[in-house]
Design a protein around this motif. Structure first.
Motif, short mmCIF file in Angstrom:
data_model
loop_
_atom_site.label_atom_id
_atom_site.label_comp_id
_atom_site.label_asym_id
_atom_site.label_seq_id
_atom_site.Cartn_x
_atom_site.Cartn_y
_atom_site.Cartn_z
N LEU A 241 0.84 -1.21 0.00
CA LEU A 241 0.00 0.00 0.00
C LEU A 241 0.87 1.26 0.00
N ASN A 242 1.94 1.21 0.78
CA ASN A 242 2.85 2.36 0.86
C ASN A 242 3.45 2.66 -0.51
N LYS A 243 3.89 1.64 -1.19
CA LYS A 243 4.47 1.81 -2.51
C LYS A 243 3.43 2.35 -3.50
N GLU A 244 2.20 1.81 -3.42
CA GLU A 244 1.12 2.26 -4.31
C GLU A 244 0.77 3.73 -4.05
N TYR A 245 0.75 4.09 -2.77
CA TYR A 245 0.39 5.48 -2.44
C TYR A 245 1.46 6.47 -2.91
N CYS A 246 2.72 6.09 -2.76
CA CYS A 246 3.81 6.96 -3.24
C CYS A 246 3.66 7.24 -4.73
N PHE A 247 3.26 6.21 -5.48
CA PHE A 247 3.03 6.38 -6.92
C PHE A 247 1.83 7.31 -7.18
N LEU A 248 0.72 7.07 -6.47
CA LEU A 248 -0.48 7.89 -6.65
C LEU A 248 -0.24 9.33 -6.22
N LYS A 249 0.50 9.49 -5.15
CA LYS A 249 0.76 10.84 -4.63
C LYS A 249 1.51 11.68 -5.65
N GLN A 250 2.49 11.04 -6.30
CA GLN A 250 3.26 11.76 -7.31
C GLN A 250 2.44 11.98 -8.58
N LYS A 251 1.69 10.96 -8.98
CA LYS A 251 0.91 11.04 -10.21
C LYS A 251 -0.17 12.11 -10.14
N PHE A 252 -0.87 12.19 -9.00
CA PHE A 252 -2.01 13.11 -8.88
C PHE A 252 -1.69 14.35 -8.02
N ASN A 253 -0.41 14.48 -7.65
CA ASN A 253 0.02 15.65 -6.87
C ASN A 253 -0.84 15.79 -5.60
N LEU A 254 -0.94 14.73 -4.83
CA LEU A 254 -1.82 14.69 -3.66
C LEU A 254 -1.22 15.42 -2.46
N GLU A 255 -2.10 16.02 -1.67
CA GLU A 255 -1.73 16.64 -0.41
C GLU A 255 -2.76 16.25 0.65
N ASN A 256 -2.31 16.17 1.89
CA ASN A 256 -3.25 15.87 2.98
C ASN A 256 -2.99 16.75 4.20
N LYS A 257 -2.49 17.97 3.96
CA LYS A 257 -2.12 18.85 5.07
C LYS A 257 -3.34 19.32 5.88
N ASN A 258 -4.53 19.33 5.28
CA ASN A 258 -5.73 19.77 6.00
C ASN A 258 -6.56 18.61 6.54
N VAL A 259 -6.03 17.41 6.45
CA VAL A 259 -6.75 16.23 6.93
C VAL A 259 -6.64 16.12 8.45
N ILE A 260 -7.78 15.85 9.09
CA ILE A 260 -7.82 15.62 10.54
C ILE A 260 -7.47 14.16 10.81
N SER A 261 -6.51 13.93 11.66
CA SER A 261 -6.04 12.55 11.92
C SER A 261 -7.14 11.71 12.56
N PRO A 262 -7.41 10.51 12.02
CA PRO A 262 -8.41 9.61 12.63
C PRO A 262 -7.96 9.13 14.01
N GLN A 263 -8.94 8.85 14.87
CA GLN A 263 -8.67 8.44 16.23
C GLN A 263 -9.10 6.98 16.47
N PHE A 264 -8.34 6.28 17.31
CA PHE A 264 -8.68 4.92 17.72
C PHE A 264 -9.22 4.91 19.15
N PHE A 265 -8.99 6.00 19.89
CA PHE A 265 -9.27 6.03 21.33
C PHE A 265 -10.74 5.76 21.62
N ARG A 266 -11.00 4.85 22.55
CA ARG A 266 -12.34 4.48 23.02
C ARG A 266 -13.25 3.92 21.93
N LEU A 267 -12.67 3.36 20.90
CA LEU A 267 -13.46 2.71 19.85
C LEU A 267 -13.33 1.20 19.97
#
Length: 422
Positions: A241-267
């Motif tokens: 998945l990591n390798k695939e995402y690196c390819f997609l990130k470069q291909k589509f110029n992806l950014e996730n700087k405004n993404v709120i980190s998902p939480q696991f706590f109390r789930l």
């Protein structure tokens, strides 16, 4: 005393109409109370009254005290020159138009039925109650209750339609993209709803369309944008998945700087964000034209079939990356699908029908009445007062009732409150 109550009394004629007199002793005959105005200007437009021997047509202004006329500077506003009657609870001064001509005043306090007034005071003497009508809620007529809950259900759908319209503007009228964002938010449930929504918004939906036929690529896209592919793990699937995402990130110029980190706590593990994102990915991998299928479907069992998906096989033995667990299929449960139908699918169908000018109310009602009621603190509290919730239609309506009426003391605009005052 609230001005809203005086509006209610005047609008519904809850006073002695036979012996009305102005403060000057002139008889008043009410032919038409006028049209309630909720915007700026006099409170009731186009009333028809006979005051003394003169027939009047014009507007009615209502205040708790006569002096409120001057407190609100109406004597300086030409919009109030058309007022033919000043209805007040307590008369403490005469009022005049801008040209200094007097306006007849009706002191309503002298003509209101004592029973109505007592019921009003009882309703609004909250004294720590959960809702104003808590002690009398169980006595409300079932026919009135069911009709009001149905109206509240559509009020809630209409409110959600406003949110959908904003998303349509954001996506330049791309209904598939709006569906994706709403589904993502609801896959995240309460804890990760905003996080998943931010993940969906960080992607142009055209990218999802391009990769959705490849489930591994789609998972890489979602997990990468969520920030889950930044660990140092010796896990074959994770590395792929990591390798695939690196390819997609470069291909589509992806950014996730405004993404709120998902939480696991109390789930609980089945609600871990890893599992929910994997299920969301599989849903879109399974259905290439999901929006069209949902719009065309009007049968509850068909909806269940459409959402009958499981996370990819890796997640059968995992709840998070790199940690094996007891093997179990991570399939969407019926209760979870119900939440998706309630909070995403039915609002989308309703809003789409509204925008395209066709009637779908009966279809939505039919589906909503077949879906089991939600379980939450609001629904549970109402059920302790009266058995009213047996479907998602009722549970959604009760949420609307509590949030938009009870919490805001809008008892006079509520069919239940109006009934109790009568």
């Amino acid at each position: 005393m609230q001005e809203d109550f005086l509006h209610y009394i005047w609008k519904h004629k809850k006073f002695d109409l036979t012996n009305l007199r102005t403060t000057q002793g002139e008889a008043i005959l009410v032919s038409n109370v006028g049209q309630h105005n909720f915007n700026s200007g006099p409170d009731f437009f186009n009333a028809q009254l006979t005051i003394g021997n003169q027939l009047w047509a014009g507007n009615v202004e209502i205040h708790v005290k006569s002096s409120d006329w001057f407190l609100h500077n109406h004597e300086l506003d030409e919009a109030y020159d058309s007022v033919i009657l000043h209805v007040v609870w307590e008369h403490d001064t005469d009022v005049f138009r801008k040209d200094n001509t007097p306006i007849s005043t009706l002191p309503l306090k002298d003509f209101v039925c004592k029973t109505v007034l007592n019921n009003y005071e009882k309703l609004f003497s909250r004294n720590g109650k959960w809702i104003n009508c808590e002690t009398d809620f169980a006595q409300v007529d079932d026919f009135l209750m069911n009709n009001w809950l149905e109206r509240l259900y559509f009020e809630r759908l209409e409110r959600k339609s406003f949110e959908i319209q904003k998303l349509l503007e954001f996506t330049k009228n791309d209904w598939e993209a709006v569906l994706f964002m709403m589904l993502a938010k609801n896959f995240g449930l309460k804890v990760n709803g905003e996080s998943f929504f931010s993940i969906a918004k960080s992607l142009d939906f055209s990218i999802v369309r391009k990769v959705q036929s490849n489930n591994q690529a789609l998972e890489a896209l979602l997990f990468g944008q969520a920030g889950f592919l930044q660990q140092d793990l010796e896990d074959t699937y994770y590395l792929a998945l990591n390798k695939e995402y690196c390819f997609l990130k470069q291909k589509f110029n992806l950014e996730n700087k405004n993404v709120i980190s998902p939480q696991f706590f109390r789930l609980r593990p089945p609600n871990f964000p890893t599992i929910r994102l994997a299920q969301l990915g599989r849903l879109y991998n399974t259905h290439q034209s999901l929006f069209s299928k949902l719009i065309e479907t009007n049968d509850l069992e068909t909806f269940y079939t459409l959402f009958n998906v499981s996370a990819s096989i890796y997640w059968d033995s995992h709840f998070s990356f790199g940690k094996t667990s007891k093997v179990s299929s991570k399939k969407l449960t019926k209760s979870f699908i119900d939440l998706l139908l309630i909070n995403t699918v039915l609002p989308i169908k309703f809003s789409y029908a509204m925008q395209n000018g066709y009637e779908i109310d009966s279809v939505v009602l039919n589906i909503a009445t077949k879906i089991t009621s939600e379980k939450n603190s609001i629904v549970d509290a109402f059920k302790r007062l009266k058995k009213v919730s047996d479907s998602s239609l009722h549970s959604q309506a009760l949420i609307q009732l509590k949030n938009e009426y009870c919490n805001k003391n809008k008892c006079l605009q509520c069919a239940i409150g109006a009934q109790l005052i009568k």
